[in-house]
Design a protein around this motif. Structure first.
Motif, short mmCIF file in Angstrom:
data_model
loop_
_atom_site.label_atom_id
_atom_site.label_comp_id
_atom_site.label_asym_id
_atom_site.label_seq_id
_atom_site.Cartn_x
_atom_site.Cartn_y
_atom_site.Cartn_z
N PRO A 156 18.88 -31.78 -48.43
CA PRO A 156 18.72 -32.28 -50.55
C PRO A 156 17.36 -31.62 -50.82
O PRO A 156 17.23 -32.06 -51.84
N ALA A 157 16.25 -32.13 -50.00
CA ALA A 157 15.10 -32.28 -50.54
C ALA A 157 14.39 -30.36 -51.46
O ALA A 157 13.73 -30.31 -51.84
N VAL A 158 15.53 -29.03 -50.93
CA VAL A 158 15.24 -27.98 -51.46
C VAL A 158 16.42 -28.25 -52.50
O VAL A 158 17.49 -28.15 -52.73
N LEU A 184 8.79 -33.12 -47.38
CA LEU A 184 7.23 -33.45 -46.87
C LEU A 184 7.08 -32.67 -46.29
O LEU A 184 5.65 -32.94 -45.47
N ASP A 185 7.91 -31.72 -45.84
CA ASP A 185 8.00 -30.90 -44.81
C ASP A 185 7.80 -29.66 -44.96
O ASP A 185 7.98 -29.08 -45.89
N PRO A 186 6.45 -28.70 -44.40
CA PRO A 186 6.89 -27.19 -44.89
C PRO A 186 8.45 -26.49 -44.46
O PRO A 186 9.42 -27.14 -43.67
N GLU A 187 8.37 -25.68 -44.84
CA GLU A 187 9.90 -24.80 -45.02
C GLU A 187 9.85 -23.68 -44.61
O GLU A 187 9.03 -23.08 -45.28
N LEU A 188 10.15 -22.37 -43.93
CA LEU A 188 10.25 -21.42 -43.87
C LEU A 188 11.53 -20.49 -44.01
O LEU A 188 12.82 -20.38 -43.75
N TRP A 189 11.09 -19.82 -45.47
CA TRP A 189 12.62 -19.18 -46.51
C TRP A 189 12.00 -17.90 -46.93
O TRP A 189 10.83 -18.15 -47.45
N ALA A 190 13.61 -17.62 -47.63
CA ALA A 190 13.18 -16.50 -49.03
C ALA A 190 14.00 -16.61 -49.57
O ALA A 190 15.34 -16.84 -49.25
N GLY A 276 6.51 -28.63 -52.20
CA GLY A 276 5.55 -28.64 -54.31
C GLY A 276 5.91 -27.64 -53.97
O GLY A 276 5.45 -27.76 -55.32
N GLU A 277 5.46 -26.76 -53.48
CA GLU A 277 5.58 -24.70 -54.44
C GLU A 277 6.89 -24.96 -54.09
O GLU A 277 8.17 -25.56 -53.22
N PHE A 278 6.86 -22.81 -54.66
CA PHE A 278 8.20 -22.91 -55.68
C PHE A 278 8.43 -21.17 -56.02
O PHE A 278 7.28 -21.26 -55.07
N ALA A 279 8.87 -20.78 -55.74
CA ALA A 279 9.84 -19.07 -55.70
C ALA A 279 10.79 -18.98 -56.46
O ALA A 279 11.80 -19.79 -56.64
N VAL A 280 10.45 -18.08 -57.33
CA VAL A 280 11.03 -17.59 -58.38
C VAL A 280 11.65 -16.42 -57.85
O VAL A 280 10.93 -15.08 -57.32
N PHE A 281 13.07 -15.78 -58.75
CA PHE A 281 13.30 -14.53 -57.65
C PHE A 281 13.94 -13.49 -59.37
O PHE A 281 15.87 -14.13 -59.54
N GLU A 282 14.12 -12.90 -59.53
CA GLU A 282 15.10 -12.14 -60.89
C GLU A 282 15.16 -10.94 -60.41
O GLU A 282 14.64 -9.67 -59.93
N ARG A 283 16.43 -10.07 -60.68
CA ARG A 283 17.09 -8.99 -60.59
C ARG A 283 18.23 -8.54 -61.96
O ARG A 283 18.53 -9.60 -62.10
N PHE A 284 18.28 -7.68 -61.96
CA PHE A 284 19.17 -7.02 -62.25
C PHE A 284 20.21 -6.17 -61.17
O PHE A 284 20.23 -5.13 -60.88
#
Length: 472
Positions: A156-158, A184-190, A276-284
């Motif tokens: 739930p933290a993601v 509170l911990d690093p995550e490995l994801w895409a 605290g970091e984030f990622a953004v993905f845009e596509r068509f």
């Protein structure tokens, strides 16, 4: 049915102007919206419209081989395409919840051939998003959008928020996904789209060396090595109703993911995401009616031309039999795969398949391809390569002339009982001996199962593989 909100909350605070960090993170600011995807993209037409609404009981829903839309789901469409986002309490296939893209086809075509598109960050069940809120945030007349909000299953933290959007005149859908690690911990994801091909009625196609429709299998032990880059991901149906699709990133010049005959993924590269970091993905995601992937792939190339300045050309020709008869509108009988040759003697593992086109009824074909390159055209018929042609393409139009398909025999079958009354029957064709089997064995597009002989797509309507249905 879940409550349809007037607006949804965004959980990636650094991305939204005008929303306070505390308001978005605490869930108290209902005005925080995911921005519109792909701002540099534009299509135009004389007239156009867009709509978003909840499907009512008894209302007609978009049709197609994989259509699953139902009352309570959200219809999102424009004058070109129509989509269904499943309601939160209507999960399908691999989803833990609704809020995912369930159906997508051309307007009025009843040609949905999407099983499911999921928001994921990897290959494990816990890498899938569970959506908890859904909102129609724009309902037309020129722009319509649905926003969803949730979190990774069991993590739930993601936090995740996404916007599905259509605009008048556009042959596809825009999507923007935002994800933030509030743990509170690093995550490995895409940030990825997960595509479920479960029915084996579609094959992923990627323009990458040695790929196209061919993808090496992998398991959990080798999944990390299976991720690679490609300009777009395309797929099409191989039995009626026909349609094709292509996904292209708007905010970067390539997609990263893996492909198999069961599932695919396409999105951002894997990375360590600190708290605290984030990622953004845009596509068509482009949509087009008809056989082959060339129509939707051509739209993807238009998008890349607009966004990244890439140059494309047009390559055309005809497919005829030796007696001059045209061959078209039948993928098993004539399909042209067009591959880039990095050099004159490029082996198969270095060729880059860019598109695949099925000729029209008169045998003519045309496809968009990157300009100023050398190509190999491979004509496939009845599951085998039967003709090759090379072409040096500039930045305009090139007619490669005629590709010759082999002569084909015809079998006419009728079935009746002892008194001559017509009967329904299933007919199976088999080779008379091993020598004949070796000559007529084939695989559609080099994939699926081996058919002896190949009459049509093995997982479609009659004829399928080496069988056909007869009514009298």
């Amino acid at each position: 049915m879940p409550r349809i909100l007037a607006a949804a909350l965004l959980l990636s605070p650094a991305l939204i102007s005008g929303c306070s960090k505390e308001g978005c993170l605490s869930g108290s600011d209902s005005s925080c919206l995911v921005p519109s995807p792909c701002p540099g993209l534009s299509f135009s037409c004389a007239q156009g419209s867009a709509e978003a609404r909840v499907l009512a009981p008894g209302e007609a829903v978009p049709g197609g081989a994989n259509a699953l839309g139902a009352a309570g789901d959200i219809l999102l469409g424009n004058d070109q395409v129509v989509a269904v986002i499943d309601a939160l309490d209507h999960p399908n296939y691999l989803g833990f919840s609704g809020g995912n893209l369930l159906d997508l086809g051309t307007r009025g075509g009843d040609d949905d051939n999407v099983n499911q598109l999921l928001e994921v960050v990897g290959v494990l069940p816990g890498d899938t998003v569970r959506f908890t809120e859904l909102a129609i945030v724009e309902a037309g007349p020129r722009v319509a959008a649905v926003q969803v909000r949730g979190e990774l299953e069991g993590r739930p933290a993601v936090k995740v928020a996404a916007r599905y959007e259509v605009r008048a005149c556009e042959p596809g859908m825009r999507i923007r996904t935002e994800m933030v690690n509030l743990g509170l911990d690093p995550e490995l994801w895409a940030v990825l789209d997960g595509y479920f091909w479960g029915g084996r009625d579609a094959l992923p196609f990627t323009p990458a060396p040695g790929e196209g429709f061919h993808h090496e299998p992998f398991d959990l032990a080798t999944a990390d090595q299976a991720f690679h880059q490609f300009p777009f991901l395309a797929w099409s149906s191989h039995s009626a109703p026909y349609s094709s699709y292509a996904t292209v990133a708007c905010d970067r010049d390539s997609l990263t993911g893996f492909n198999t005959e069961l599932v695919s993924s396409a999105g951002l590269p894997k990375r360590i995401v600190q708290p605290g970091e984030f990622a953004v993905f845009e596509r068509f995601i482009s949509v087009a009616g008809g056989q082959g992937i060339s129509r939707a792939a051509g739209i993807a190339m238009q998008v890349r031309r607009q966004l990244f300045g890439e140059r494309y050309a047009s390559l055309s020709g005809k497919v005829l039999r030796p007696d001059g008869a045209p061959v078209g509108l039948a993928e098993a009988k004539a399909s042209v795969v067009i591959s880039e040759l990095p050099r004159q003697d490029s082996p198969a593992e270095e060729r880059i398949p860019w598109t695949q086109v099925v000729p029209e009824a008169d045998g003519s074909f045309a496809a968009a391809i990157p300009a100023n390159r050398q190509y190999l055209l491979e004509l496939q018929a009845f599951g085998n390569a039967v003709a090759l042609a090379r072409a040096e393409v500039g930045d305009g139009e090139l007619d490669v002339g005629t590709l010759v398909a082999p002569l084909a025999g015809k079998v006419r079958v009728s079935v009746a009982d002892e008194v001559g009354s017509p009967l329904d029957a299933r007919i199976v064709l088999a080779s008379a001996d091993r020598a004949t089997a070796a000559k007529v064995s084939g695989q559609l597009l080099g994939q699926f199962i081996d058919c002896v002989p190949l009459l049509g797509a093995p997982y479609g309507g009659s004829p399928a593989c080496n069988q056909l249905l007869v009514r009298g």
